[in-house]
Design a protein around this motif. Sequence first.
Motif, PDB file in Angstrom:
ATOM      1  N   ASN A 141      38.622  35.620  30.452  1.00  0.00           N
ATOM      2  CA  ASN A 141      37.992  36.526  31.408  1.00  0.00           C
ATOM      3  C   ASN A 141      37.649  37.851  30.724  1.00  0.00           C
ATOM      4  O   ASN A 141      38.279  38.249  29.750  1.00  0.00           O
ATOM      5  N   SER A 142      36.613  38.507  31.214  1.00  0.00           N
ATOM      6  CA  SER A 142      36.054  39.623  30.443  1.00  0.00           C
ATOM      7  C   SER A 142      37.009  40.808  30.356  1.00  0.00           C
ATOM      8  O   SER A 142      36.968  41.577  29.411  1.00  0.00           O
ATOM      9  N   TYR A 143      37.911  40.902  31.338  1.00  0.00           N
ATOM     10  CA  TYR A 143      38.882  41.992  31.274  1.00  0.00           C
ATOM     11  C   TYR A 143      39.825  41.805  30.089  1.00  0.00           C
ATOM     12  O   TYR A 143      40.037  42.701  29.274  1.00  0.00           O
ATOM     13  N   PHE A 199      47.977  51.902  48.971  1.00  0.00           N
ATOM     14  CA  PHE A 199      48.261  50.546  49.445  1.00  0.00           C
ATOM     15  C   PHE A 199      49.602  50.511  50.179  1.00  0.00           C
ATOM     16  O   PHE A 199      49.719  49.933  51.259  1.00  0.00           O
ATOM     17  N   VAL A 256      46.586  42.452  47.776  1.00  0.00           N
ATOM     18  CA  VAL A 256      45.618  42.857  46.753  1.00  0.00           C
ATOM     19  C   VAL A 256      45.440  44.375  46.802  1.00  0.00           C
ATOM     20  O   VAL A 256      45.047  44.925  47.828  1.00  0.00           O
ATOM     21  N   VAL A 257      45.747  45.044  45.723  1.00  0.00           N
ATOM     22  CA  VAL A 257      45.534  46.488  45.642  1.00  0.00           C
ATOM     23  C   VAL A 257      44.108  46.750  45.171  1.00  0.00           C
ATOM     24  O   VAL A 257      43.401  47.573  45.718  1.00  0.00           O
ATOM     25  N   SER A 258      43.688  46.017  44.153  1.00  0.00           N
ATOM     26  CA  SER A 258      42.310  46.131  43.686  1.00  0.00           C
ATOM     27  C   SER A 258      41.978  44.899  42.862  1.00  0.00           C
ATOM     28  O   SER A 258      42.873  44.139  42.489  1.00  0.00           O
ATOM     29  N   VAL A 278      39.853  43.819  39.389  1.00  0.00           N
ATOM     30  CA  VAL A 278      39.106  44.300  38.235  1.00  0.00           C
ATOM     31  C   VAL A 278      37.839  43.471  38.139  1.00  0.00           C
ATOM     32  O   VAL A 278      37.904  42.247  38.268  1.00  0.00           O
ATOM     33  N   GLU A 279      36.727  44.130  37.922  1.00  0.00           N
ATOM     34  CA  GLU A 279      35.460  43.400  37.888  1.00  0.00           C
ATOM     35  C   GLU A 279      35.531  42.271  36.862  1.00  0.00           C
ATOM     36  O   GLU A 279      35.891  42.497  35.704  1.00  0.00           O
ATOM     37  N   ASP A 280      35.190  41.067  37.310  1.00  0.00           N
ATOM     38  CA  ASP A 280      35.296  39.870  36.486  1.00  0.00           C
ATOM     39  C   ASP A 280      36.656  39.778  35.783  1.00  0.00           C
ATOM     40  O   ASP A 280      36.773  39.340  34.656  1.00  0.00           O
ATOM     41  N   GLY A 281      37.653  40.231  36.454  1.00  0.00           N
ATOM     42  CA  GLY A 281      38.974  40.212  35.834  1.00  0.00           C
ATOM     43  C   GLY A 281      40.021  39.800  36.828  1.00  0.00           C
ATOM     44  O   GLY A 281      39.708  39.260  37.888  1.00  0.00           O
ATOM     45  N   PRO A 282      41.269  40.061  36.501  1.00  0.00           N
ATOM     46  CA  PRO A 282      42.366  39.629  37.372  1.00  0.00           C
ATOM     47  C   PRO A 282      42.522  40.542  38.590  1.00  0.00           C
ATOM     48  O   PRO A 282      41.906  41.597  38.663  1.00  0.00           O
ATOM     49  N   GLN A 287      44.855  42.974  40.904  1.00  0.00           N
ATOM     50  CA  GLN A 287      46.033  43.827  40.848  1.00  0.00           C
ATOM     51  C   GLN A 287      46.827  43.544  42.105  1.00  0.00           C
ATOM     52  O   GLN A 287      46.415  43.882  43.205  1.00  0.00           O
ATOM     53  N   PHE A 312      49.048  42.030  37.168  1.00  0.00           N
ATOM     54  CA  PHE A 312      47.700  41.477  37.134  1.00  0.00           C
ATOM     55  C   PHE A 312      47.795  39.970  37.180  1.00  0.00           C
ATOM     56  O   PHE A 312      48.543  39.372  36.413  1.00  0.00           O
ATOM     57  N   GLN A 313      47.066  39.348  38.067  1.00  0.00           N
ATOM     58  CA  GLN A 313      47.086  37.897  38.158  1.00  0.00           C
ATOM     59  C   GLN A 313      45.691  37.400  38.458  1.00  0.00           C
ATOM     60  O   GLN A 313      45.000  37.995  39.291  1.00  0.00           O
TER      61      GLN A 313
END
Lengths: 196, 465
Positions: free
Chosen positions: A163-165, A190, B13-15, B17-21, B23, B159-160
């Motif tokens: 994945n890109s991250y 949150f 879900v807190v946030s 990441v764009e094209d990512g896992p 948070q 991160f997942q």
Amino acid sequence: MEKFTILTSTYVPLPIENVDTDQIIPARFLKATTKDGFGNNLFADWRYDKEGKPKKDFVLNNPTYSGQILVAGKNFGSGSSREHAAWAIAGYGFRAVVSSFFADIFRNNALNNGVLPVVVSPKFLSELFDCVNKDPKANLTIDLENQTIKNNVTGISEKFDINSYKKECLLKGLDDIDYLLSRKNMIEEFENKAII
Amino acid sequence: MKTLFDKIWDAHVVSTVEDGPTQLYIDRHFCHEVTSPQAFNGLRARGLKVFRPKQTTLTADHNTPTINQDQPVKDPVSKNQLDTFEKNAKEFNLPYFYPLGNRKNGVVHIIGPENGFTHPGMTIVCGDSHTSTHGAFGAIAFGIGTSEVEMVLATQCVFQSRPKTMRITFNGKLGKCVTAKDIALYMISKLTTGGATGYFVEYAGEAIRSMSMEARMTLCNLSIEMGARGGLIAPDETTFKYVEGREFAPKGKNWDKALAYWKTLKTDENAKFDKELTFEASDIQPMVTYGTNPGMGMAINGTIPTLDEIDEAGRISFQKSMDYMGFKPGEKLEGKTIDYVFLGSCTNGRIEDFRLFANFVKGKKKADHVVAWLVPGSHMVVDQIKAEGLDKILEDAGFELREPGCSACLAMNDDKVPAKKYAVSTSNRNFEGRQGPGARTILASPLVAAAAAVTGKITDPRTIL
Ligand code: SF4
């Protein structure tokens, strides 16, 4: 964390399936309180006999094979969540592990320690084993930016997924904690709207 | 239309990441001495505090002796790890710290639910893959590595990437002497150890609904052995009854509020899973493993596969595994002499497991040549064993209880099975060397373990009970 960009290296073949984390680093070595020194005990029970002498028939003790890449059979890294497995692999000097399938937790742990797990097709994998059998100096190139892996003997290359991250993290040598810490106020927000 | 998994995940879900896992916020973090020291070192190196000290529960269990716990730990390296653990808990002001000797000490996945730290709807992590155990309460619970332990301590998040969902339904009723452990070993033998990789599994069906919490924990515990991120079961009356009144369960108005929310935690009728599997409970027999991963299981009265039945790519590994175990393809295991029996671990170290074992051996005698390690999962389990008089039954049959801990499940302490000896073990992994260098592990339920302990052989418990 060390950056990962392009790696060309000979590789060490381990054509065994379902290599689990107890094999990668047996539990009795988990008593340490730092991340150092695990490389010496990577695959300890396959590598050393009861007296601690290297077993001749194990690939890490065979000077014919060397390199910064480990090429292993299907379902590598199953079993426990011990990150010590990734520390042992990194500590030994491997920067990448190539297999046709990885267990989930291991893959995460490897990425968090600058070791790139590369998933290839079963055919590509078996060709890697064939090539290194014929010539131990066979090598391959992993290009993270372009997400390609190339068998430099056959000239065949494959795309791999990441994945890109995580890719960005590895290319820049950054880790997740730095990133999360920059988002602390989001975490507090949150918490304030939590359900119960 | 959402699955139970989706509901709990989305609520945390807190946030993203764009094209990512994703948070993901973590409600409860369990922590033990082996996978945490490097994480605390990391905090120190960065000059950080623990973000939410009350959301971490700590117990020493992996690297602890199961005898003479009141005396100083002999092995200096283990002692250093335990001392480091204590030092870290104090330095970082963590209130829920249960060291060796504390009445709440025990195997992390046993003391969590027992003390009411585990609730439905939670996200739960621990630096231990069998964290999936807590999924039995209808929680998203999964194992993490030490870098992630550090993340949780520092930020209460991980991160997942979002796993896919799978539902496994067990229809009908279980047969005689068939336990949750047998269901799990059966399922893993069908799916293989990588068969659920990338998935989070929900267990459903009549056979699951009629299970106790202890049995549900055994099943969810073993989810990881088929590669799944975790397994969970929708909470119901059985769950609520178990949680209510425990020390760290919500109380009073908070209980009512929590309960109302927990009752919404089920998969909507038309929700879609990425994969669905169904098994008939009546097809399942008492199981044993014959090889060196938990997927190599068979009915106790069955035969090991022959080489022809194994696909070609797997034959080297299969033969290696047979050589390690000292078994031949195609042979029967029933009747084989065994040397050790281990009852314990976060898979089968709960009170119900000791009840099953004790009821079976009642009025019988341990076989002379068998070494039996009976290791309750916690002091609470020990107390309950005594309250029910099970200790007397066990003693009369020639067994003694050890003190709580992970023990021979991973053999980090002195509880190691010697090379080439056969151990019938209620734990979760039969990997090469898991129970000691060269040890040969046969995974089974507490009933099969009890039958082996009294006959000294692999024995179908149905032939005795
Ligand atoms: S009993 Fe075994 S599987 Fe469970 S937490 Fe301890 S070592 Fe891990």
